[in-house]
Write a protein that holds these residues in place. Structure first.
Motif, PDB file in Angstrom:
ATOM      1  N   LEU A  85       0.840  -1.277  -0.027  1.00 28.56           N
ATOM      2  CA  LEU A  85      -0.032   0.051  -0.041  1.00 28.56           C
ATOM      3  C   LEU A  85       0.929   1.275  -0.158  1.00 28.56           C
ATOM      4  O   LEU A  85       0.753   2.229  -0.824  1.00 28.56           O
ATOM      5  N   LEU A  86       1.843   1.250   0.948  1.00 29.52           N
ATOM      6  CA  LEU A  86       2.821   2.159   0.986  1.00 29.52           C
ATOM      7  C   LEU A  86       3.445   2.539  -0.522  1.00 29.52           C
ATOM      8  O   LEU A  86       3.602   3.765  -0.875  1.00 29.52           O
ATOM      9  N   GLY A  87       3.881   1.472  -1.020  1.00 31.24           N
ATOM     10  CA  GLY A  87       4.944   1.715  -2.173  1.00 31.24           C
ATOM     11  C   GLY A  87       3.844   2.053  -3.254  1.00 31.24           C
ATOM     12  O   GLY A  87       4.422   3.139  -3.933  1.00 31.24           O
ATOM     13  N   ILE A  88       2.544   1.538  -3.444  1.00 27.53           N
ATOM     14  CA  ILE A  88       1.951   1.940  -4.389  1.00 27.53           C
ATOM     15  C   ILE A  88       1.352   3.482  -4.341  1.00 27.53           C
ATOM     16  O   ILE A  88       1.413   4.396  -5.244  1.00 27.53           O
ATOM     17  N   GLY A  89       0.986   3.684  -2.944  1.00 27.19           N
ATOM     18  CA  GLY A  89       0.651   5.175  -2.528  1.00 27.19           C
ATOM     19  C   GLY A  89       1.712   6.046  -3.051  1.00 27.19           C
ATOM     20  O   GLY A  89       1.556   7.301  -3.755  1.00 27.19           O
ATOM     21  N   PHE A  90       2.981   5.806  -2.775  1.00 25.74           N
ATOM     22  CA  PHE A  90       4.168   6.878  -3.030  1.00 25.74           C
ATOM     23  C   PHE A  90       4.167   6.774  -4.712  1.00 25.74           C
ATOM     24  O   PHE A  90       4.370   8.039  -5.277  1.00 25.74           O
ATOM     25  N   VAL A  91       4.106   5.715  -5.425  1.00 24.25           N
ATOM     26  CA  VAL A  91       4.048   5.892  -6.880  1.00 24.25           C
ATOM     27  C   VAL A  91       2.982   6.843  -7.367  1.00 24.25           C
ATOM     28  O   VAL A  91       3.261   7.580  -8.075  1.00 24.25           O
ATOM     29  N   TYR A  92       1.832   6.613  -6.679  1.00 27.43           N
ATOM     30  CA  TYR A  92       0.615   7.706  -7.001  1.00 27.43           C
ATOM     31  C   TYR A  92       0.944   9.124  -6.722  1.00 27.43           C
ATOM     32  O   TYR A  92       0.663   9.766  -7.634  1.00 27.43           O
ATOM     33  N   LEU A  93       1.631   9.286  -5.751  1.00 27.70           N
ATOM     34  CA  LEU A  93       1.812  10.552  -5.253  1.00 27.70           C
ATOM     35  C   LEU A  93       2.915  11.193  -5.963  1.00 27.70           C
ATOM     36  O   LEU A  93       3.157  12.392  -6.140  1.00 27.70           O
ATOM     37  N   TYR A  94       3.961  10.427  -6.628  1.00 29.45           N
ATOM     38  CA  TYR A  94       5.173  10.892  -6.789  1.00 29.45           C
ATOM     39  C   TYR A  94       5.113  12.188  -7.884  1.00 29.45           C
ATOM     40  O   TYR A  94       5.661  12.934  -7.658  1.00 29.45           O
ATOM     41  N   PRO A  95       4.182  11.947  -8.922  1.00 28.03           N
ATOM     42  CA  PRO A  95       3.952  13.154  -9.763  1.00 28.03           C
ATOM     43  C   PRO A  95       3.628  14.427  -9.214  1.00 28.03           C
ATOM     44  O   PRO A  95       4.022  15.564  -9.554  1.00 28.03           O
ATOM     45  N   ILE A  96       2.781  14.207  -8.426  1.00 29.52           N
ATOM     46  CA  ILE A  96       2.288  15.302  -7.601  1.00 29.52           C
ATOM     47  C   ILE A  96       3.356  16.064  -6.784  1.00 29.52           C
ATOM     48  O   ILE A  96       3.479  17.346  -6.648  1.00 29.52           O
ATOM     49  N   LEU A  97       4.040  15.072  -5.905  1.00 29.50           N
ATOM     50  CA  LEU A  97       5.146  15.691  -5.088  1.00 29.50           C
ATOM     51  C   LEU A  97       6.315  16.388  -6.201  1.00 29.50           C
ATOM     52  O   LEU A  97       6.621  17.398  -5.732  1.00 29.50           O
ATOM     53  N   TYR A  98       6.668  15.651  -7.204  1.00 30.27           N
ATOM     54  CA  TYR A  98       7.356  16.147  -8.064  1.00 30.27           C
ATOM     55  C   TYR A  98       7.015  17.565  -8.497  1.00 30.27           C
ATOM     56  O   TYR A  98       7.923  18.543  -8.581  1.00 30.27           O
ATOM     57  N   MET A  99       5.744  17.766  -8.907  1.00 36.78           N
ATOM     58  CA  MET A  99       5.167  18.991  -9.226  1.00 36.78           C
ATOM     59  C   MET A  99       5.448  20.142  -8.063  1.00 36.78           C
ATOM     60  O   MET A  99       5.890  21.199  -8.583  1.00 36.78           O
ATOM     61  N   PHE A 100       5.056  19.739  -7.029  1.00 37.44           N
ATOM     62  CA  PHE A 100       5.031  20.720  -5.933  1.00 37.44           C
ATOM     63  C   PHE A 100       6.715  21.218  -5.950  1.00 37.44           C
ATOM     64  O   PHE A 100       7.197  22.349  -5.759  1.00 37.44           O
ATOM     65  N   ILE A 101       7.626  20.147  -5.794  1.00 38.64           N
ATOM     66  CA  ILE A 101       8.877  20.384  -5.432  1.00 38.64           C
ATOM     67  C   ILE A 101       9.421  21.242  -6.615  1.00 38.64           C
ATOM     68  O   ILE A 101      10.440  22.117  -6.509  1.00 38.64           O
ATOM     69  N   THR A 102       9.433  20.614  -7.811  1.00 39.33           N
ATOM     70  CA  THR A 102      10.010  21.342  -8.992  1.00 39.33           C
ATOM     71  C   THR A 102       9.458  22.980  -9.033  1.00 39.33           C
ATOM     72  O   THR A 102      10.119  23.873  -9.415  1.00 39.33           O
ATOM     73  N   SER A 103       8.101  23.155  -8.654  1.00 37.08           N
ATOM     74  CA  SER A 103       7.720  24.523  -8.814  1.00 37.08           C
ATOM     75  C   SER A 103       8.324  25.415  -7.675  1.00 37.08           C
ATOM     76  O   SER A 103       8.344  26.689  -7.780  1.00 37.08           O
ATOM     77  N   MET A 104       8.853  24.970  -6.738  1.00 33.86           N
ATOM     78  CA  MET A 104       9.584  25.617  -5.599  1.00 33.86           C
ATOM     79  C   MET A 104      11.049  25.975  -6.051  1.00 33.86           C
ATOM     80  O   MET A 104      11.774  26.517  -5.125  1.00 33.86           O
ATOM     81  N   LEU A 130      -7.108  10.049  -5.702  1.00 34.27           N
ATOM     82  CA  LEU A 130      -6.746  11.610  -6.397  1.00 34.27           C
ATOM     83  C   LEU A 130      -6.609  11.910  -7.744  1.00 34.27           C
ATOM     84  O   LEU A 130      -6.973  12.707  -8.249  1.00 34.27           O
ATOM     85  N   PRO A 131      -5.988  10.756  -8.521  1.00 36.14           N
ATOM     86  CA  PRO A 131      -5.967  11.244  -9.769  1.00 36.14           C
ATOM     87  C   PRO A 131      -7.208  11.663 -10.749  1.00 36.14           C
ATOM     88  O   PRO A 131      -7.115  12.199 -11.547  1.00 36.14           O
ATOM     89  N   VAL A 132      -8.066  10.890 -10.364  1.00 39.07           N
ATOM     90  CA  VAL A 132      -9.481  11.108 -10.864  1.00 39.07           C
ATOM     91  C   VAL A 132      -9.715  12.660 -10.874  1.00 39.07           C
ATOM     92  O   VAL A 132     -10.209  13.292 -11.750  1.00 39.07           O
ATOM     93  N   ILE A 133      -9.424  13.416  -9.957  1.00 32.66           N
ATOM     94  CA  ILE A 133      -9.577  14.857  -9.616  1.00 32.66           C
ATOM     95  C   ILE A 133      -8.621  15.536 -10.448  1.00 32.66           C
ATOM     96  O   ILE A 133      -9.009  16.578 -10.987  1.00 32.66           O
ATOM     97  N   VAL A 134      -7.341  15.211 -10.259  1.00 31.60           N
ATOM     98  CA  VAL A 134      -6.328  15.980 -10.778  1.00 31.60           C
ATOM     99  C   VAL A 134      -6.064  15.844 -12.305  1.00 31.60           C
ATOM    100  O   VAL A 134      -5.501  16.535 -12.847  1.00 31.60           O
ATOM    101  N   THR A 170       1.045   7.259 -15.502  1.00 34.08           N
ATOM    102  CA  THR A 170      -0.178   7.664 -16.012  1.00 34.08           C
ATOM    103  C   THR A 170      -1.266   6.429 -16.112  1.00 34.08           C
ATOM    104  O   THR A 170      -2.554   6.864 -15.974  1.00 34.08           O
ATOM    105  N   ILE A 171      -0.697   5.369 -16.518  1.00 34.71           N
ATOM    106  CA  ILE A 171      -1.599   4.281 -16.646  1.00 34.71           C
ATOM    107  C   ILE A 171      -2.327   3.835 -15.288  1.00 34.71           C
ATOM    108  O   ILE A 171      -3.673   3.827 -15.476  1.00 34.71           O
ATOM    109  N   LEU A 172      -1.695   4.004 -14.304  1.00 38.40           N
ATOM    110  CA  LEU A 172      -2.166   3.642 -13.171  1.00 38.40           C
ATOM    111  C   LEU A 172      -3.266   4.783 -12.587  1.00 38.40           C
ATOM    112  O   LEU A 172      -4.179   4.462 -11.884  1.00 38.40           O
ATOM    113  N   TRP A 173      -2.983   5.843 -13.046  1.00 42.61           N
ATOM    114  CA  TRP A 173      -3.768   6.916 -12.877  1.00 42.61           C
ATOM    115  C   TRP A 173      -5.166   6.787 -13.390  1.00 42.61           C
ATOM    116  O   TRP A 173      -6.082   7.531 -12.739  1.00 42.61           O
TER     117      TRP A 173
END
Lengths: 333, 283
Positions: free
Chosen positions: A54-73, B112-116, B166-169
Motif C-alpha cells: 500500500l505504501l509503495g503504490i501510494g508513493f508511486v501514485y503521489l510521486y508526480p504530484i510531489l515532483y510537481m510541488f517540489i519543482t515549482s519551488m 486523487l488522480p481522478v480529480i487532478v 499515467t496508466i495507474l492513474w
C-alpha cells in the motif's frame, strides 16, 4: 500486545518443569503463529507485505504530484544544480508569482466554475428524470432505447463532433455557455450514460410498494416522483453532482473546440494551462540573455495553481467521493 | 387503460433524453456517415459536396501513412493496458478491503488522480518525465526486455514502464467500483469456506472472483472506452488534424472516425465474447 506475548514467552522459558526440547518446540510454534497468523488473525509477515504494498503504490501514485510541488519551488539555480533533488535550497516563490500573472486567474476561474456548474446541474436533474423513467415504467420500445443509451457511451466523440459543431455554429451556440448546457439539458452531457445508469440502479432498488401506497393516497406520478423518489435519492444526487462537476471541470476537448475556435470571453483554467507557454512568452518577451526564459519550475507552478481549486475541494469533500459509490448501488445487488 | 398511462408517463420522463439522442446523437451520426461518403470542399459559396462513394474509406486504409501504424500501436497498447489497469485496480481494492489502518487515507490517495488528472496536467507531467517510476533503472529493464522479446513487443512493454504512473492513474474509478462490490460479499461465505478447509488462495478463485465477474466486465469496458476516447490518444489527434487539413477535409476525417469506431466496437465485441455467460445446462 507484543509485550504481553513476550512476557508469556519468557514465562515458558523460565518454567523449570519442561525440558529444553519442549521449550524449543513451544517457542517455534509461537513464532510461527506470530509470523504466519493463526485462525483468523493475520500473521505479521502478511500484514507487513500488505502495508509495504500500500505504501509503495501510494508513493508511486503521489510521486508526480510531489515532483510537481517540489519543482515549482525551485529557482533556476536549483533546477540546474544536479545535486538538488528533493529539497530546494531556499523557499522560492517567484515561480508562483510569474505563473499566477500568466494564467489570468480571475476570469479563468470564473469560466471554469461556470462551465462546470451549470451543465452539471442540468445534467444531474435530467439524468435523474430519465433514470426514473427507465426504472419505474414499462413502455413499448423501452429495451431499444435503453440499449441505444448504453450504445451512445461507446461512440467515439469524433464521429459526432463535426456535425454537432456545424449544428451548434448554425444555431449560434458556439463560444457561449449554451454549447455545454444544451446537450446537458438534453441528457447528452459528458458521460451522461453513467449518470443515467446510476439513477436507474438507484430507483430500481427502491421498493415499488412505496409508490403504490402513494398512488392509493391519491398522488399522481409527478407528485410521487418529486415527493418520494427525489428525497430518497440524495446519495445518488451527491455522487452524480460531484463526478459530473469534476469531469466538466477537467474537460478540455470540448472546451477547446467550442471556446477557442470562436471569439469569446469565456476561458477556463485548463485552456489557460494549455496555452501557458505562448501566453508566457507574450507576457515576458525573451530578449537576448534575459533571465525571463520559461523553465520547468514556472510550468510546474502553473500546473499546481491549475489543480489547486479542485484539490482543495477534494480534501474537504473526499468522504463523499470515496464513500458515495457504495451508497448508490451502481455495482448492483 | 393502465398500460397506456404507463407508456405515456414513461415517455414523458425519458423525453429530454430522447430528444437529445435523436438530435445530438442519431442525426449527427447519419450526417457524419453522409460526410464520409463525400468529398467536402470549403468554397466561398459554402460547403461543397462531391459524392465519392466509399473512396474515403479506401483512402483511409490505403493512402494514409499514419492510420494503420497508429492503429496497430493503439491496439497493442490497449490490449496490454486494459488488463494491467483492471488487474491493478482489483489488487488495490483487495488490499484496501483488508482490515488495514488509515484505510480512508489510502483511498483518498488512490482516488486523487481522478480529480487532478486532466489532459493538460498529464501532458505537462509527461513532458517533465514525472510519470515513470523514479528509482527504476530504465536502461537495465530495456536491455532485459530487448533480449527476451522481439523488438515490437519490447517497445510496447518499455512504453508501459515509461508511462506506468499515467496508466495507474486511470484506475481510480475502477478501484472504487471493485471496493464497493467487494464489501458487499457476504463474510459468512468466507467463514464457511475456511471451516471446510479452504485456503485464502482458494477463497479468492472460488468465491471472490466469480462474485465480482460482472463488475470485472464493466470495468474492462469502462477502461477500454475511456482509453479509446481520451484526448491523449494519437488516433483521435490524427482525426482532429485531418479535419482541418486542406487536402483531406471533413469527409476523410469522418471516414477515419468511422473506421476507428468499427475497430473499437470489434474490441468490445472480443471482450464481451470472452466474458459471455456460459449457459448452464439444466439437469
Amino acid at each position: 500486545m507484543a509485550t504481553k506475548q513476550a512476557t508469556r514467552l519468557m514465562n515458558v522459558l523460565r518454567n523449570d518443569q519442561m525440558d529444553a526440547k519442549e521449550k524449543l518446540h513451544l517457542v517455534r510454534l509461537k513464532l510461527h503463529h506470530i509470523l504466519f497468523g493463526f485462525n483468523d488473525r493475520k500473521g505479521l509477515l502478511l500484514k507487513l507485505v500488505i502495508y509495504m504494498l500500500l505504501l509503495g503504490i501510494g508513493f508511486v501514485y503521489l510521486y508526480p504530484i510531489l515532483y510537481m510541488f517540489i519543482t515549482s519551488m525551485k529557482s533556476l539555480n536549483d533546477l540546474l544544480d544536479m545535486a538538488i533533488n528533493w529539497i530546494p535550497s531556499s523557499f522560492y516563490t517567484q515561480n508562483y508569482q510569474q505563473a499566477y500573472s500568466v494564467l489570468n486567474i480571475r476570469p479563468a476561474l470564473l469560466g471554469s466554475i461556470q462551465i462546470a456548474l451549470f451543465p452539471t446541474i442540468l445534467q444531474v436533474v435530467v439524468s435523474a428524470t430519465v433514470g426514473y423513467g427507465f426504472a419505474r415504467f414499462n413502455f413499448p420500445l423501452k429495451r431499444l432505447w435503453f440499449g441505444l443509451m448504453l450504445f451512445s457511451f461507446i461512440i467515439p466523440p469524433q464521429i459526432l463532433m463535426m456535425p454537432t459543431y456545424r449544428l451548434f455554429s448554425e444555431l449560434g451556440l458556439t463560444g457561449s455557455l449554451s454549447a455545454f448546457t444544451v446537450p446537458a439539458g438534453l441528457g447528452q452531457g459528458l458521460n451522461s450514460t453513467i449518470f443515467i445508469l446510476i439513477f436507474y440502479q438507484f430507483f430500481k432498488q427502491t421498493p415499488k410498494s412505496l409508490y403504490e401506497a402513494a398512488e392509493v393516497d391519491g398522488a399522481n406520478q409527478l407528485v410521487s416522483f418529486f415527493r418520494i423518489a427525489i428525497p430518497m435519492a440524495v446519495p445518488a444526487f451527491i455522487v452524480a453532482f460531484l463526478f459530473s462537476f469534476v469531469w466538466y471541470w477537467n474537460e478540455t476537448y470540448l472546451t477547446t473546440l467550442y471556446l477557442t475556435s470562436s471569439s469569446t470571453d469565456i476561458t477556463t483554467i485548463l485552456i489557460q494551462l494549455q496555452q501557458f507557454e505562448t501566453n508566457y512568452q507574450s507576457l515576458y518577451p525573451t530578449t537576448e540573455a534575459s533571465p525571463n526564459r520559461i523553465n520547468e519550475g514556472i510550468k510546474m507552478a502553473g500546473t499546481v495553481i491549475s489543480i489547486l481549486p479542485l484539490l482543495a475541494t477534494y480534501f474537504f469533500l473526499q468522504r463523499y467521493f470515496v464513500e458515495s459509490v457504495d451508497n448508490t448501488g451502481i455495482t448492483g445487488e | 387503460m393502465k398500460m397506456k398511462r404507463e407508456t405515456l408517463y414513461g415517455y414523458l420522463f425519458i423525453l429530454p433524453w430522447l430528444i437529445g439522442f435523436l438530435s445530438l446523437v442519431l442525426y449527427p451520426m447519419i450526417q457524419s456517415f453522409y460526410f464520409s461518403m463525400n468529398d467536402m470542399r470549403i468554397t466561398p459559396h459554402g460547403l461543397q459536396f462531391v459524392y465519392a462513394g466509399f473512396n474515403n474509406f479506401l483512402n483511409v486504409w490505403l493512402q494514409d501513412m499514419f492510420f494503420i501504424q497508429e492503429l496497430m500501436a493503439f491496439a497493442l497498447d490497449t490490449f496490454i493496458r486494459v488488463p494491467v489497469i483492471v488487474v491493478f485496480a482489483l489488487v488495490i481494492a483487495m488490499l484496501l478491503n483488508q482490515d488495514v489502518r488509515f484505510k480512508g487515507l489510502f483511498r483518498t490517495i488512490f482516488f486523487l488522480p481522478v480529480i487532478v488528472a486532466s489532459g493538460p496536467v498529464i501532458s505537462q507531467l509527461v513532458d517533465q518525465g514525472a510519470t515513470a517510476i523514479p528509482m527504476l533503472n530504465q536502461d537495465i529493464i530495456m536491455s532485459i526486455l530487448n533480449a527476451l522479446f522481439p523488438t515490437w513487443f519490447a517497445g510496447v512493454l518499455s512504453n508501459l514502464f515509461n508511462e506506468i504512473i499515467t496508466i495507474l492513474w486511470y484506475s481510480g474509478v475502477q478501484i472504487l467500483l471493485f471496493l464497493a462490490v467487494l464489501q458487499k460479499i457476504d463474510p459468512n461465505l468466507y467463514e464457511a469456506a475456511k471451516i471446510d478447509g479452504g485456503s485464502s488462495w482458494e477463497c479468492f478463485w472460488k468465491i471472490t472472483l466469480p462474485t465480482i465477474k460482472p463488475l470485472i466486465l464493466i470495468n474492462l469496458i469502462y477502461t477500454l472506452v475511456s482509453l479509446a476516447n481520451s484526448g491523449q490518444n494519437p488516433i483521435i489527434n490524427l482525426i482532429y488534424a485531418n479535419m482541418f487539413n486542406a487536402t483531406r477535409g471533413y469527409g476523410f476525417a469522418s471516414a477515419m472516425a468511422w473506421m476507428y469506431a468499427v475497430i473499437i466496437v470489434l474490441m468490445l465485441g472480443i471482450l464481451l465474447l470472452a466474458f459471455r455467460e456460459k449457459k448452464v445446462k439444466k439437469r
